[in-house]
Design a protein around this motif. Sequence first.
Motif, PDB file in Angstrom:
ATOM      1  N   PHE A 114       1.766   1.186 -11.278  1.00  0.00           N
ATOM      2  CA  PHE A 114       1.762   1.544  -9.713  1.00  0.00           C
ATOM      3  C   PHE A 114       2.308   0.271  -8.861  1.00  0.00           C
ATOM      4  O   PHE A 114       2.370   0.502  -7.574  1.00  0.00           O
ATOM      5  N   PHE A 115       2.703  -0.713  -9.463  1.00  0.00           N
ATOM      6  CA  PHE A 115       3.024  -1.943  -8.626  1.00  0.00           C
ATOM      7  C   PHE A 115       4.589  -2.044  -8.858  1.00  0.00           C
ATOM      8  O   PHE A 115       5.112  -1.671  -9.737  1.00  0.00           O
TER       9      PHE A 115
ATOM     10  N   CYS B  70       0.749  -1.274  -0.075  1.00  0.00           N
ATOM     11  CA  CYS B  70      -0.048  -0.146  -0.100  1.00  0.00           C
ATOM     12  C   CYS B  70       0.796   1.390  -0.057  1.00  0.00           C
ATOM     13  O   CYS B  70       0.859   2.237  -0.653  1.00  0.00           O
TER      14      CYS B  70
ATOM     15  N   LEU C 114      -7.893   3.121  -7.399  1.00  0.00           N
ATOM     16  CA  LEU C 114      -6.372   3.112  -8.115  1.00  0.00           C
ATOM     17  C   LEU C 114      -6.681   2.840  -9.759  1.00  0.00           C
ATOM     18  O   LEU C 114      -6.067   3.382 -10.565  1.00  0.00           O
TER      19      LEU C 114
ATOM     20  N   TYR D 145       3.841   1.598  -1.171  1.00  0.00           N
ATOM     21  CA  TYR D 145       4.503   1.579  -2.430  1.00  0.00           C
ATOM     22  C   TYR D 145       3.822   2.153  -3.353  1.00  0.00           C
ATOM     23  O   TYR D 145       4.035   3.019  -4.110  1.00  0.00           O
ATOM     24  N   ILE D 146       2.394   1.778  -3.423  1.00  0.00           N
ATOM     25  CA  ILE D 146       1.351   2.445  -4.391  1.00  0.00           C
ATOM     26  C   ILE D 146       1.174   3.676  -4.260  1.00  0.00           C
ATOM     27  O   ILE D 146       1.191   4.433  -5.180  1.00  0.00           O
TER      28      ILE D 146
ATOM     29  N   LYS E 112       4.060   5.843  -5.583  1.00  0.00           N
ATOM     30  CA  LYS E 112       4.118   5.896  -6.969  1.00  0.00           C
ATOM     31  C   LYS E 112       2.980   6.784  -7.357  1.00  0.00           C
ATOM     32  O   LYS E 112       3.146   7.739  -8.464  1.00  0.00           O
TER      33      LYS E 112
END
Length: 162
Positions: free
Chosen positions: A74-75, A13, A60, A15-16, A19
């Motif tokens: 986004f991953f 979460c 998202l 990390y996303i 991004k």
Amino acid sequence: MSTEKKIDTDSLCYYITQKVKNVRFELNSTQAEFAEKTGVAKSLIGKYERRVHSIPPKTLEEMAKKLSKDIENFFPESTNCISSEDKKSFDLVQTLKRIKDWKARDAVCVLTRFLSEGIQISKVTEEIRPISYQMVQKAKGWRFARGRTQMEVADKSGMPHG
């Protein structure tokens, strides 16, 4: 000082959200402008960036569409964290799971172990035999060690002969 619980920095979460924040910076947008572009409330953009809320998958996905970005952006990139030998073993196990007949599966497992490890086949087959068979073999060994016949053991235990 805020008492709100923050998203763990080691989580997906986090990390996303980072991004998404980076995309906002790339677009040179304020939170308000970014909110307008993505259709998400400005207050939520702020909460995402402060790690107060995680971005729901549906949100998202909608953000990615409105920004003309691939959701994969986004991953994190997938990394190969297992060795090729472990991968082969994993693939073999997955293949074996597809065999519905347990006797056939056990036979394939025995053969696979025998070929891959060079183990004596008699030792391997002994390991996969049903527990009832193993119990009978232990009882037979006990009977031989004491010099008893099947008839004697059967008479003393009240079990049928054989």
